[in-house]
Each structure stands twice: as structure tokens, then as C-alpha cells.
Design a protein around this motif. Structure first.
Motif: not given
Length: 743
Positions: A376-393, A445-456
Motif C-alpha cells: 500500500s505504501e508503494l502504491v501510494d508513492q507511485t500514485e503520487k509520482r503519477y500525479v506529479m507527471k500528470v500535473k506537469a503535463s 486504477i483506484t479511488d485514491s488515485l482518482q481523488q488525488k488527480i481530482y485534487n490536483m
């Protein structure tokens, strides 16, 4: 002597209980006189029963006494037999003591016998010992010909011969002789290593062999099991452990199999960190793992003992190897597509019917009991990395969109319109589509990633609105320098307002929960700031066109009658037609703000460039002009759709009433009503109004201002200020010479 009662207290207790029971029984039977007739019958019955009991007691006691007598006789006979045995043991002891000297000679005979047996054993194995090197050569030939079972049988025989010799030497403590034996049998080590090498090569190719030639693999497993049994036997005896034991070949079998699985698939060279290369790699892994697990399940399981749990071991090995492999991949600088592929593959594809849930693997293969492929920790870290990449885009894309929008403002043509004729641009659709697509993709992917992308997305939309507002300010500055640039400045401002409204209405559609319509406070504030800035720039344009007309207020020419307010109405009507190209809530807002601006500028001109009435007639003329102007402006805005209750021009009518009041003594009451209705009116404003009248004495002025001081006003909530933005210029003091009188 003690009495019988003292010797047998139980008998006394029993007799008392019997008497009590008899009395209870008799009282129950003979409680009525007529029952006494049967007394004789009861006496005879009880007498017979007592006689029967006594006879049974006598019989029991008699049999007990007979048993005691027989037991005593047996004890006496046993005592006699024990005494006889003791006498015989004593005689045997004395006989043994007399024969002790003869035993010394037998001891020497025993040693000679043992040596003879050992020498006989050595003589028997001498032919085998002398043929050891010949056997070594034969074993080597068998190994070269891959006759592994025959080679292993002979190898075990030689090992058994060596181990027996070493065991005998060990028991006698002849360590120097052990070294000689080990040197003589040194070829065993090379043969063992050669056999082991072939076995591990076979195990390393097991997935191929079980499909092509399972006999060779089964042979290797049989040899491993033989060695494992020898290890177990030697470890149980625990008296002497030959060199090289335990071999632990079963454990080595599992290790080689696991290394083969891991090395074949997961030690690949560094791959392309971009999405397409990673997608091909993951697809290949998926296909190969399913195929190989099917081979293990259908073929290899039949070639090994059940206790190997070979399918579970292979499944766990693949799982652990994948876990480590994904961690290695994540150490690369993956792009957003690569991170998405990895998350989707680990969280969805891996457990799907296309992979570990494949029908050909179920139900034997079950990874649900294993740890997650990604913690779960690695998933969370990877989701945060994905959010940062999407944010830059997203930031890059939004910046390009903003640059295109900024260029559109300076084009020599009006902005595009929708089917209702409202100005707009493609900006809201582009921005919302981009944000919504990213949120929808994350939901796979997951509800948590969707929420992270929504917040971003909300954060970046808020930041984008800030940059858009800055661009609008820059455009406004360039327009101030040259009002001809941009050519369609007002039209584009109106398009900005429509775009802002479209963004505001679309924000709720981004929320993962479709039922949630709430817009975050900070984002709503950014939208409001954007709307306020565009509205302000539009009102600045209106003000620039009204100011030349307002500068003519008040004047004698205006007072005597002119088309000044008519010209103002023409300007307002022109802008109102432009305002009609925005949607209704914005049109109403612009009308209300325009009306407030007109009322404010009219009052500002009246109060800042005050005109003092010199007579009652002039004061009446001023009141008439104020009534005409205010009525004309009010009717204009009413005709445009702004209700009278929303207009600020009522302040002009109220101010006119103060000027038209005939009796100055009543001014204090009128002013109190005026400041109550317009609480942002200051003393300076009222003083200026009194100056405009031209007929207010110092005493009345003092009374009015004193009344205002006694009744301070508080601005009610929601009040739209009218007078607070109108500053009254400070009157210039007359220039005075020192020690002289003022003019």
C-alpha cells in the motif's frame, strides 16, 4: 472394655435411622383408627421380610470368611517359595565368586575374536577397495552418457564403502588413518560435483524438459530423493557424519528452480522507460508466466513428489520475483504512461482472468494468500509520482492554451459565438476536457488515485485562473496605451466572462461523486476574482466613454437644459447591446454594476464640483434638472431589464428631496432619514449638500451635523456603498500674511 456402641458408631447411627423410618412409615399407615385392623397382617409381612434379610446377611458373611481363609493359605505358600529362591540366589553368588579367575582368560579370547572378525571384514572388502578407481572411471563414463541412475547407484556403493571405513576408524580414534582414506577416495568429490552439475542443469531446464523429455527430469528428482533419504538417516543416527553430508540436494533443487525462474524473466537488461516499451515488456511477462505456470500445473506436478508443493513454490517464486522486478522498474524515471501501466498491471491485470485468475490455472493457483504485488505504501508513492507527471503535463497544456487564448484576444475579428449568439472561446471546453479525461483515466486504477488527480485538477485550475487573470490585466494595460488594441477588446472581455461562467458551472462535473455539486471555496474565490476583474475592465471602458460627459456636470448650461444625459443614455445603451452577448446572470450583473457606476459618477460630479444655488428659483431649476436626469436614467435601466429595487439612482431622487426642501429648519429630520437609508454618507457629503442649497445658516448646519454625530450609522450586511467612494475635496485656505488680517 468399651461398649458395642462405642466400637461400632455406624451401627448405632443406622439403627436410629431405621427406627425413625419405621416410625414415619407406621404413622403414615395407621393415622386413622380403622387402619389398626390390619396390624396383624403388617406384623406378619415385616417378620417374613426380616427373616429373609437375616438369611441373606448370614450367607454373605459366610462367603466372605471363606475367601479370607483361602487368601491366608496362599500368602503362607508364597512366603515359603520366596525363602527357597533366596537360598538358591545365595548359592549362585558363591559359585560366581569361585569362577572369577577363569573370566580373565575369556576376556583375552574375546579381544582376539574381535580382531579376527575385523580382519575378516577387511579381507572381504579388499577386492572392493582395490577396484575403487576402476569404479570411478566407470561412473564417469556413465555420467558422460547421461546414465544418471546407474552412475548414482555405483556412486552410492563407493560412498557407503568409504563411510563404513571412516566410521570404524572414527570409533577407534584413528584420525591419521582417516586422512589416508579420504585421500584414497578423493575422486568421489569430483564425481559428486559432476553429477550435481548435471542435475542442476536438468532442473534449470525443467520447464522445457517436462514438455519434451520428462524422463530425464524424473531421473534427477529420484536421485535427489535418494540423497535426501541418506541425509535423513545419517542425521538421525548422529554418531558419525561423513564428509560432504548432509548434501541438502532437495533444498538445492528448490533454489535452482527459483533462480532459473527469476533469472529467465526478471534480470532483463534496462528497458525503455517510456510507455510503449514497458507495455510490451509487461505483456510478455503476462504471457510467459501464465504459460509456464500451466506447464507446472499440468506436467511438472506429476513428475515430483506431492510434498514438494511444486505449484505453490513456483507461484510464490513468480510472485516474489515480480514484486522485486516492479520495484526495480519503479526506480527508473518512468513517464506518466509508464506509471499508469505499472499500476494498472499490478492492481488489476495481475489478478484478472488474463493472468493469475486464468481459467487454466484455477483453482490450484491462488495468490490471494500472498502479500500484495505492490504494498500500500508503494502504491501510494507511485500514485503520487503519477500525479506529479500528470500535473506537469496539465500545466504545460494549460500554458499553451493560455498563450493561444491571449493571441486570440488581439486578432482582427470578434470571438466565436454559440448557437444563442453569446461570445465564447474554446478555452473552457479544452481545459475541462483535459482535466476530466485525466480524472476518468485515474478512476480505472483506484479511488485514491482518482481523488488525488481530482485534487490536483482543482489546484491547477485555480492556478490557471490566476494566470488567466494576469494575462487579462496585461491585455488591459496594452489597451490603456492604445484603445484601438485589441480591436474587439470589449467582445473578448465578454467572452472571458462567459468562459468563466462555463468553467464555474462545469467544476462540479469533475468530482468523482456525481451527486456532489459543491465547489471548493478557494476555487470559487478564484472564479469570482476572474469575473470581478473582467467586469472591472468593462466598467473602465464605460467610464472612459462617460467621463467627458460627466465633466460637464454640473454647469449653468446643463442647468438651463441640454442633451447631456441623453448622450449618456446613448453610451449606456450602446454598452448594453454589447452586454447582451453574455448570459443572463452576467448581463444582469453588468447592468447593475453599470447603473451603480452611472449613479456614482453623477453624484460624484454633483458633490465634487458643487454648484451653489444663488436663489430659490435656481434651486428649483436644479431640482427640476435632477428629477429629469434621474427619471430618464431610471427609465433607461428599467427598459434594459434592471428592476427599480436593484437601482442606486434612488439616491439621486433622495438627494433632490434634500435640495428641494423649502424650510431649512426641517433639514435635520430629512437628513436623518437620508443617512438612515444611505449609511455610508459622511459629514462632508451632507455639508456639501447644504452648500449646494445656498440658504442654510450656520445654526442649521450645526444642528444637522450635531444630529449626525448623535446618530452614527453602521453599514448593514449586503449594503452596496454609493457615497463612500466619493471623496470631497478639501477647500483651499486663503493665503494670509504674518501679523496681517485675512481678506
Amino acid at each position: 472394655a468399651s461398649s458395642p456402641d462405642e466400637e461400632w458408631p455406624e451401627a448405632e447411627k443406622a439403627e436410629k435411622l431405621a427406627r425413625g423410618a419405621a416410625l414415619k412409615w407406621a404413622s403414615g399407615v395407621f393415622y386413622r383408627p380403622e387402619k389398626l385392623e390390619g396390624l396383624g397382617h403388617y406384623r406378619r409381612r415385616e417378620t417374613q421380610r426380616n427373616s429373609s434379610i437375616q438369611s441373606r446377611l448370614k450367607s454373605t458373611v459366610q462367603s466372605y470368611l471363606e475367601g479370607v481363609s483361602a487368601g491366608l493359605e496362599q500368602l503362607q505358600s508364597a512366603a515359603q517359595e520366596v525363602q527357597s529362591v533366596c537360598q538358591d540366589l545365595g548359592a549362585a553368588r558363591w559359585a560366581l565368586l569361585d569362577s572369577a579367575d577363569h573370566f580373565q582368560g575369556l576376556q583375552q579370547m574375546r579381544k582376539l575374536m574381535e580382531e579376527h572378525v575385523q580382519l575378516a571384514s577387511v579381507v572381504q572388502v579388499l577386492p572392493q577397495i582395490f577396484s575403487v578407481h576402476e569404479v570411478f572411471s566407470h561412473i564417469l563414463q556413465l555420467l558422460h552418457g547421461q546414465h544418471l541412475l546407474e552412475a548414482h547407484v555405483e556412486l552410492m556403493m563407493v560412498e557407503q564403502l568409504r563411510d563404513d571405513i571412516l566410521s570404524q576408524l572414527h570409533l577407534r580414534g584413528l584420525s591419521s588413518a582417516q586422512e589416508t582414506v579420504l585421500s584414497y577416495f578423493s575422486g568421489l568429490q569430483d564425481l559428486n560435483e559432476s553429477l550435481a552439475k548435471q542435475l542442476w542443469d536438468i532442473v534449470g531446464s525443467s520447464l522445457r524438459l517436462v514438455r519434451e523429455d520428462p524422463v530425464l527430469f524424473v531421473t534427477a528428482v529420484r536421485i535427489i530423493e535418494r540423497e535426501e533419504k541418506i541425509d535423513d538417516t545419517l542425521l538421525l543416527e548422529a554418531t558419525f557424519l561423513p564428509p560432504g553430508r548432509p548434501k541438502g540436494w532437495r533444498q538445492k533443487f528448490h533454489q535452482v528452480l527459483q533462480d532459473t525462474i527469476t533469472g529467465a524473466r526478471f534480470h532483463a537488461p534496462r528497458m525503455d522507460a517510456e510507455g510503449p516499451g514497458l507495455a510490451k515488456h509487461l505483456a510478455a511477462l503476462q504471457k510467459d508466466i501464465v504459460s509456464e505456470l500451466c506447464v507446472v500445473k499440468d506436467l511438472m506436478v506429476q513428475c515430483v513428489p506431492a510434498h514438494y508443493n511444486i505449484l505453490s513454490v513456483c507461484t510464490a517464486t513468480y510472485h516474489q520475483a515480480l514484486t522485486s522486478h516492479l520495484q526495480e522498474i519503479l526506480r527508473e524515471d518512468l513517464d506518466k504512461q509508464g506509471l499508469f501501466l505499472l499500476l494498472e498491471w499490478a492492481l488489476h491485470v495481475y489478478h484478472s482472468p488474463e493472468m493469475m485468475g486464468h481459467p487454466d490455472l484455477l483453482p490450484e493457483v491462488d495468490v490471494s494468500a500472498l502479500d500484495p504485488l505492490m504494498s500500500s505504501e508503494l502504491v501510494d508513492q507511485t500514485e503520487k509520482r503519477y500525479v506529479m507527471k500528470v500535473k506537469a503535463s496539465v500545466v504545460e497544456w494549460m500554458q499553451k492554451t493560455l498563450e493561444v487564448e491571449f493571441k486570440e484576444w488581439f486578432r482582427e475579428e470578434e470571438p466565436e459565438t454559440d448557437h444563442q449568439g453569446f461570445f465564447q472561446s474554446a478555452l473552457p471546453a479544452i481545459v475541462m476536457q483535459m482535466l476530466n479525461e485525466n480524472i476518468q483515466v485515474a478512476s480505472l486504477i483506484t479511488d485514491s488515485l482518482q481523488q488525488k488527480i481530482y485534487n490536483m485538477a482543482l489546484e491547477e485550475l485555480e492556478a490557471f485562473l490566476g494566470r488567466l487573470r494576469e494575462a487579462l490585466v496585461q491585455c488591459g494595460k496594452e489597451h490603456q496605451q492604445d484603445r484601438a488594441v485589441p480591436k474587439y477588446y470589449i467582445s473578448h472581455l465578454l467572452a472571458v466572462l462567459n468562459n468563466n461562467l462555463a468553467l464555474s458551472n462545469s467544476v462540479s462535473s469533475l468530482h468523482p461523486d456525481a451527486a456532489c455539486k459543491e465547489v471548493p471555496a478557494s476555487l470559487q474565490a478564484a472564479l469570482d476574482r476572474m469575473q470581478k476583474k473582467a467586469t472591472h475592465l468593462l466598467l473602465e471602458e464605460l467610464l472612459l466613454d462617460l467621463q467627458p460627459l460627466c465633466l460637464q456636470l454640473p454647469s449653468r448650461k446643463w442647468l438651463s437644459g441640454s442633451q447631456l444625459v441623453g448622450s449618456m443614455c446613448e453610451v449606456i445603451d450602446k454598452y448594453a447591446k454589447d452586454f447582451s452577448r453574455v448570459r443572463k446572470p452576467l448581463f444582469t450583473l453588468l447592468l447593475a454594476e453599470s447603473e451603480l457606476l452611472v449613479a456614482n459618477q453623477y453624484l460624484r460630479a454633483l458633490l465634487q464640483r458643487k454648484m451653489v444655488c444663488k436663489s430659490r428659483e435656481e434651486r428649483g431649476q436644479l431640482c427640476h434638472r435632477l428629477l429629469q436626469d434621474a427619471t430618464q436614467l431610471r427609465e433607461l435601466f428599467c427598459g434594459l431589464g434592471l428592476e427599480r429595487s436593484q437601482q442606486s439612482l434612488e439616491a439621486v431622487f433622495a438627494l433632490r428631496e434634500l435640495i428641494c426642501l423649502k424650510d431649512p429648519a426641517l433639514l435635520s429630520l430629512e437628513v436623518l432619514g437620508f443617512v438612515t437609508k444611505y449609511p455610508d454618507v459622511s459629514d462632508e457629503h451632507i455639508s456639501t449638500l447644504l452648500d449646494i442649497r445656498g440658504d442654510v445658516s450656520k445654526e442649521v448646519r450645526h444642528v444637522v451635523l450635531e444630529m449626525m454625530a448623535q446618530h452614527p450609522q453602521v453599514l448593514p450586511e449586503g449594503y452596496r456603498p454609493i457615497f463612500s467612494t466619493i471623496l470631497i475635496p478639501v477647500p483651499e485656505l486663503p493665503f494670509c500674511l504674518r501679523k496681517g488680517k485675512c481678506a
